[in-house]
Design a protein around this motif. Structure first.
Motif, PDB file in Angstrom:
ATOM      1  N   ILE A  69       0.705  -1.641  -0.003  1.00  0.00           N
ATOM      2  CA  ILE A  69      -0.033   0.043  -0.095  1.00  0.00           C
ATOM      3  C   ILE A  69       1.251   1.210  -0.171  1.00  0.00           C
ATOM      4  CG2 ILE A  69      -2.042   1.555   1.198  1.00  0.00           C
ATOM      5  CD1 ILE A  69      -2.507  -1.469   2.127  1.00  0.00           C
ATOM      6  N   TYR A  70       0.943   2.055  -1.273  1.00  0.00           N
ATOM      7  CA  TYR A  70       1.370   3.655  -0.763  1.00  0.00           C
ATOM      8  C   TYR A  70       0.211   3.968  -0.474  1.00  0.00           C
ATOM      9  CZ  TYR A  70       4.447   1.144  -3.578  1.00  0.00           C
ATOM     10  OH  TYR A  70       5.080  -0.470  -4.319  1.00  0.00           O
ATOM     11  N   TYR A  71       0.697   5.195   0.207  1.00  0.00           N
ATOM     12  CA  TYR A  71      -0.262   6.467   0.886  1.00  0.00           C
ATOM     13  C   TYR A  71       0.368   7.599   0.640  1.00  0.00           C
ATOM     14  CZ  TYR A  71      -2.327   9.210   4.432  1.00  0.00           C
ATOM     15  OH  TYR A  71      -2.719   9.804   5.251  1.00  0.00           O
ATOM     16  N   PHE A  72      -0.494   9.064   0.486  1.00  0.00           N
ATOM     17  CA  PHE A  72      -0.210   9.627   0.490  1.00  0.00           C
ATOM     18  C   PHE A  72      -1.259  11.332   1.264  1.00  0.00           C
ATOM     19  CE2 PHE A  72       1.364   7.662  -3.443  1.00  0.00           C
ATOM     20  CZ  PHE A  72       3.125   8.005  -3.088  1.00  0.00           C
ATOM     21  N   GLN A  73      -0.398  12.511   1.144  1.00  0.00           N
ATOM     22  CA  GLN A  73      -1.844  13.002   2.200  1.00  0.00           C
ATOM     23  C   GLN A  73      -2.079  13.681   0.667  1.00  0.00           C
ATOM     24  OE1 GLN A  73      -2.884  14.740   4.570  1.00  0.00           O
ATOM     25  NE2 GLN A  73      -1.533  13.065   6.476  1.00  0.00           N
ATOM     26  N   GLU A  74      -1.193  14.242  -0.266  1.00  0.00           N
ATOM     27  CA  GLU A  74      -2.080  14.968  -1.749  1.00  0.00           C
ATOM     28  C   GLU A  74      -1.110  13.870  -2.666  1.00  0.00           C
ATOM     29  OE1 GLU A  74      -2.129  19.338  -1.170  1.00  0.00           O
ATOM     30  OE2 GLU A  74      -1.075  18.858  -3.553  1.00  0.00           O
ATOM     31  N   ILE A  75      -1.588  13.940  -3.458  1.00  0.00           N
ATOM     32  CA  ILE A  75      -1.017  13.612  -4.751  1.00  0.00           C
ATOM     33  C   ILE A  75      -1.775  13.988  -6.358  1.00  0.00           C
ATOM     34  CG2 ILE A  75      -2.228  11.944  -5.087  1.00  0.00           C
ATOM     35  CD1 ILE A  75       0.361  10.310  -5.728  1.00  0.00           C
ATOM     36  N   ASP A  76      -0.672  14.283  -7.134  1.00  0.00           N
ATOM     37  CA  ASP A  76      -1.899  14.884  -8.267  1.00  0.00           C
ATOM     38  C   ASP A  76      -3.121  13.436  -8.643  1.00  0.00           C
ATOM     39  OD1 ASP A  76      -0.411  12.541  -9.283  1.00  0.00           O
ATOM     40  OD2 ASP A  76       0.497  13.738 -10.994  1.00  0.00           O
ATOM     41  N   SER A  77      -2.969  12.484  -9.236  1.00  0.00           N
ATOM     42  CA  SER A  77      -3.571  11.471  -9.252  1.00  0.00           C
ATOM     43  C   SER A  77      -3.341   9.827  -9.304  1.00  0.00           C
ATOM     44  CB  SER A  77      -3.663  11.283 -10.671  1.00  0.00           C
ATOM     45  OG  SER A  77      -4.325   9.856 -11.555  1.00  0.00           O
ATOM     46  N   THR A  78      -3.666   9.191  -8.350  1.00  0.00           N
ATOM     47  CA  THR A  78      -3.201   7.924  -7.745  1.00  0.00           C
ATOM     48  C   THR A  78      -2.975   7.451  -8.840  1.00  0.00           C
ATOM     49  OG1 THR A  78      -5.943   8.054  -7.425  1.00  0.00           O
ATOM     50  CG2 THR A  78      -4.479   8.579  -5.459  1.00  0.00           C
ATOM     51  N   ASN A  79      -4.233   7.623  -9.818  1.00  0.00           N
ATOM     52  CA  ASN A  79      -4.214   6.509 -11.431  1.00  0.00           C
ATOM     53  C   ASN A  79      -2.655   6.697 -11.880  1.00  0.00           C
ATOM     54  OD1 ASN A  79      -6.637   5.124 -11.324  1.00  0.00           O
ATOM     55  ND2 ASN A  79      -7.389   5.339 -13.365  1.00  0.00           N
ATOM     56  N   LYS A  80      -2.019   7.939 -12.294  1.00  0.00           N
ATOM     57  CA  LYS A  80      -1.121   8.285 -12.703  1.00  0.00           C
ATOM     58  C   LYS A  80       0.073   7.451 -11.734  1.00  0.00           C
ATOM     59  CE  LYS A  80       1.127  12.390 -14.356  1.00  0.00           C
ATOM     60  NZ  LYS A  80       1.219  13.850 -13.791  1.00  0.00           N
ATOM     61  N   TYR A  81       0.225   7.454 -10.739  1.00  0.00           N
ATOM     62  CA  TYR A  81       1.143   7.116  -9.979  1.00  0.00           C
ATOM     63  C   TYR A  81       1.101   5.835 -10.024  1.00  0.00           C
ATOM     64  CZ  TYR A  81       4.413   6.396  -6.075  1.00  0.00           C
ATOM     65  OH  TYR A  81       5.236   6.023  -4.867  1.00  0.00           O
ATOM     66  N   ALA A  82      -0.091   5.531 -10.192  1.00  0.00           N
ATOM     67  CA  ALA A  82       0.004   3.420 -10.281  1.00  0.00           C
ATOM     68  C   ALA A  82       0.331   3.380 -11.506  1.00  0.00           C
ATOM     69  CB  ALA A  82      -2.012   3.664 -10.866  1.00  0.00           C
ATOM     70  N   SER A  83       0.797   3.821 -12.435  1.00  0.00           N
ATOM     71  CA  SER A  83       1.688   3.755 -14.107  1.00  0.00           C
ATOM     72  C   SER A  83       3.084   3.196 -13.649  1.00  0.00           C
ATOM     73  CB  SER A  83       1.892   4.780 -14.320  1.00  0.00           C
ATOM     74  OG  SER A  83       0.421   5.088 -14.724  1.00  0.00           O
ATOM     75  N   TYR A  84       3.531   3.994 -12.400  1.00  0.00           N
ATOM     76  CA  TYR A  84       5.027   2.815 -11.167  1.00  0.00           C
ATOM     77  C   TYR A  84       4.913   2.318 -10.936  1.00  0.00           C
ATOM     78  CZ  TYR A  84       4.836   8.617 -13.565  1.00  0.00           C
ATOM     79  OH  TYR A  84       4.643   8.528 -14.820  1.00  0.00           O
ATOM     80  N   VAL A  85       3.547   1.740 -10.566  1.00  0.00           N
ATOM     81  CA  VAL A  85       4.069   0.260  -9.454  1.00  0.00           C
ATOM     82  C   VAL A  85       3.670  -1.142 -10.175  1.00  0.00           C
ATOM     83  CG1 VAL A  85       3.806   1.804  -7.334  1.00  0.00           C
ATOM     84  CG2 VAL A  85       1.832   1.308  -8.470  1.00  0.00           C
TER      85      VAL A  85
END
Ligand code: BTN
Length: 303
Positions: A69-85
């Motif tokens: 599980i990757y947790y962020f208080q704030e991020i641009d988009s979780t779907n965007k980050y999902a591209s890197y995992v």
């Protein structure tokens, strides 16, 4: 540590096998994360309150481990980050600054909502891929019904609605080749504890939040935990028995049997009666001229 339970620094240091200084440093760190821990001189520590954040260690997800599980208080988009995992993984955020919606729209992602992306590699034929977002919507509708007793329904393809107002949006993006699916990014945004007034005025009449429907705030940790486990379960069932999950979708459908209007990506609008949904998620529509068409994408409004 249970709420309101008093536990001495000495006991904590023994149980955790760390020094008293380390105990004190960890208490300080927990306080910085928002945990309200009282220190009672010569007696110990007592947890008064936990913060309203969806910290991974607070979740009870059976089908993933905390390290996935990757947790962020704030991020641009979780779907965007999902591209890197890589799969399996869950990306969670308290808010998003550039939440992505279907059909290239924005997804407003203010504090108090639930925003996550589940990264998975489903074992399904490529032609069934468009149905995945419908599978996820079945999971969300089921969890909302079970936990809160709300009559959640699904508007084709995957909007989860309460009283015909949108409560949850789902964005599924796949990557890989036709013959080798690498992973899918399943983005889920649930309108949870946000105030309805915090949405832009033009959206207020067509959205709802769980807290608005129930008249109280809901526990987002419980919601995320149940939603993630249920999504994974429904995907597992879909892998071996797609018809079963589509049957469940039909039970929750707000669209079937209704006269509807479907706005296609190119701007064209098709009117007709929604007859059925196929195992690949396509909507079968009987047009006003009697012609039967099979739609794989679009934006439905009920007439
Ligand atoms: C829709 O338009 O109905 C789909 C909305 C999907 C929003 C979610 S929020 C978490 C994930 N991250 C994103 O950027 N989008 C999805």
């Amino acid at each position: 540590m249970k709420k309101n339970q008093l536990i001495s620094g000495e006991k904590l240091s023994k149980v955790l096998k760390v020094s008293r200084t380390a105990v004190w440093k960890n208490i300080k760190a927990l306080r910085e994360l928002g945990y309200n821990i009282e220190s009672i001189p010569a007696r110990g520590y007592s947890l008064q309150d936990t913060p309203d954040f969806i910290y991974p260690w607070e979740l009870e997800i059976n089908k993933l481990s905390t390290s996935q599980i990757y947790y962020f208080q704030e991020i641009d988009s979780t779907n965007k980050y999902a591209s890197y995992v890589s799969s399996p993984a869950l990306i969670l955020a308290e808010k998003q600054t550039k939440g992505q919606g279907r059909l290239d729209r924005n997804w407003i992602s203010l504090d108090g909502g639930v925003y996550f992306s589940l990264v998975k590699k489903p074992e399904i034929d490529f032609f069934l891929l468009p149905a995945l977002s419908l599978v996820v919507s079945v999971a969300i509708a089921e969890v909302i019904r079970k936990i809160y007793g709300c009559s959640a329904k699904i508007k084709w393809p995957n909007d989860v609605m309460i009283r015909e107002k949108k409560m949850c949006g789902i964005l599924v993006e796949a990557s890989g080749e036709v013959d080798e699916l690498e992973k899918v990014k399943i983005g889920v945004g649930i309108n949870t504890n946000q105030k309805k007034e915090s949405f832009p005025e033009e959206l207020r009449s067509c959205v709802t939040t769980l807290s608005h429907e129930l008249g109280r705030e809901v526990d987002r940790k419980q919601l995320v935990s149940c939603a993630v486990d249920c999504i994974i379960e429904k995907i597992e069932t879909f892998e071996t028995n797609p018809t079963e999950i589509m049957k469940q979708w039909k039970n929750y459908s707000l669209t079937l049997g209704k006269q509807i209007e479907v706005k296609r990506v190119k701007g064209e609008t098709i009117k007709g009666k929604a007859l059925d949904v196929e195992d690949n998620g396509a909507l079968i529509l009987k047009k006003e001229n009697g012609e039967i068409v099979n739609l794989t994408s679009g934006d439905v409004s009920l007439r």
